[in-house]
Design a protein around this motif. Structure first.
Motif, short mmCIF file in Angstrom:
data_model
loop_
_atom_site.label_atom_id
_atom_site.label_comp_id
_atom_site.label_asym_id
_atom_site.label_seq_id
_atom_site.Cartn_x
_atom_site.Cartn_y
_atom_site.Cartn_z
N ARG A 146 39.31 49.38 41.20
CA ARG A 146 39.75 49.08 42.57
C ARG A 146 41.25 48.83 42.66
NH1 ARG A 146 34.89 44.83 44.13
NH2 ARG A 146 33.22 46.19 43.40
N MET A 147 41.90 48.77 41.51
CA MET A 147 43.30 48.36 41.47
C MET A 147 44.26 49.57 41.47
SD MET A 147 43.01 45.14 41.57
CE MET A 147 44.76 44.79 41.43
N PRO A 148 45.30 49.51 42.31
CA PRO A 148 46.31 50.57 42.30
C PRO A 148 46.98 50.65 40.92
CG PRO A 148 46.61 49.13 44.21
CD PRO A 148 45.57 48.48 43.32
N ALA A 195 48.29 47.35 28.23
CA ALA A 195 48.03 45.93 28.02
C ALA A 195 46.86 45.80 27.07
CB ALA A 195 47.71 45.26 29.36
N MET A 196 47.05 44.98 26.02
CA MET A 196 46.01 44.81 25.01
C MET A 196 45.78 43.33 24.73
SD MET A 196 47.17 47.76 22.29
CE MET A 196 45.66 47.65 21.34
N ASN A 197 44.55 42.99 24.49
CA ASN A 197 44.19 41.67 23.99
C ASN A 197 43.42 41.87 22.71
OD1 ASN A 197 44.92 39.35 25.76
ND2 ASN A 197 43.93 40.66 27.29
N ARG A 198 43.77 41.12 21.67
CA ARG A 198 43.06 41.17 20.39
C ARG A 198 42.18 39.94 20.27
NH1 ARG A 198 45.41 44.62 16.36
NH2 ARG A 198 47.15 45.74 17.27
N PHE A 199 40.95 40.17 19.86
CA PHE A 199 39.96 39.12 19.72
C PHE A 199 39.44 39.06 18.29
CE2 PHE A 199 39.77 40.93 23.93
CZ PHE A 199 39.68 39.84 24.78
N PHE A 205 40.91 40.18 39.32
CA PHE A 205 41.11 39.67 37.97
C PHE A 205 40.32 38.37 37.77
CE2 PHE A 205 43.33 37.02 34.88
CZ PHE A 205 43.55 37.89 33.82
N ARG A 206 40.42 37.46 38.73
CA ARG A 206 39.69 36.19 38.63
C ARG A 206 38.18 36.42 38.58
NH1 ARG A 206 44.21 34.90 41.16
NH2 ARG A 206 43.64 35.30 43.32
N LYS A 207 37.69 37.34 39.39
CA LYS A 207 36.25 37.64 39.37
C LYS A 207 35.82 38.26 38.04
CE LYS A 207 36.41 39.37 43.81
NZ LYS A 207 35.96 40.30 44.86
N ALA A 208 36.62 39.19 37.53
CA ALA A 208 36.28 39.89 36.28
C ALA A 208 36.28 38.95 35.09
CB ALA A 208 37.26 41.04 36.04
N HIS A 209 37.08 37.89 35.14
CA HIS A 209 37.19 36.96 34.02
C HIS A 209 36.43 35.66 34.24
CE1 HIS A 209 40.46 39.78 33.27
NE2 HIS A 209 40.29 39.47 32.00
N ALA A 210 35.55 35.64 35.22
CA ALA A 210 34.81 34.42 35.56
C ALA A 210 33.95 33.95 34.40
CB ALA A 210 33.97 34.64 36.80
N ALA A 229 50.28 42.92 38.97
CA ALA A 229 49.54 42.70 40.21
C ALA A 229 48.07 42.43 39.91
CB ALA A 229 49.70 43.91 41.14
N TRP A 230 47.52 43.13 38.93
CA TRP A 230 46.13 42.91 38.51
C TRP A 230 45.93 41.47 38.04
CZ3 TRP A 230 41.15 43.40 37.79
CH2 TRP A 230 40.54 43.04 36.58
N THR A 231 46.87 40.95 37.25
CA THR A 231 46.69 39.62 36.67
C THR A 231 46.74 38.50 37.69
OG1 THR A 231 49.04 39.31 36.15
CG2 THR A 231 47.66 40.37 34.46
N THR A 232 47.24 38.78 38.89
CA THR A 232 47.30 37.75 39.93
C THR A 232 46.31 38.03 41.07
OG1 THR A 232 49.11 38.89 41.06
CG2 THR A 232 49.71 37.22 39.42
#
Length: 111
Positions: free
Chosen positions: A31-33, A4-8, A73-78, A66-69
């Motif tokens: 922490r994610m499987p 998974a990649m995001n370009r900025f 994920f929400r904490k990491a992107h706060a 599963a990570w994205t939901t």
């Protein structure tokens, strides 16, 4: 595997602030499987921006989804709204997801 990649497109002059946001945040990825590894990549410079990419490797696409939901994920992107730094990007990040079809590694006797 799944990548998974995001370009900025980071505004010129905002590179240090962008890197600091990424390198000082808690990612929760470990922490994610199915999480394999993460890379923050700095790419070429253009007249108005520097290209960056976040590159995450997962055991499966389902692990990534599963990570994205997840709460992690929400904490990491706060802080993803850049409220502490002001706008760092020229536009929203562009997501790209890839299923790995081939992996080549060095032979043990080649090292």
């Amino acid at each position: 595997m799944y990548i998974a990649m995001n370009r900025f497109k980071v505004k010129k002059g905002s590179e240090t602030a962008f890197e600091t946001v990424w390198t000082t945040r808690e990612t929760y990825l470990d922490r994610m499987p199915g999480f394999v590894e993460f890379h923050l990549l700095k790419g070429p410079e253009a007249e108005d921006h520097t290209l960056y990419s976040s590159h995450t490797v997962w055991a499966t696409k389902a692990n990534f989804e599963a990570w994205t939901t997840s709460d992690e994920f929400r904490k990491a992107h706060a802080r993803a709204d850049n409220s502490g730094t002001g706008p760092l990007y020229l536009e929203h990040p562009k997501f790209e997801g890839f299923e790995v079809k081939q992996t080549v590694r060095p032979r043990a006797d080649a090292a």
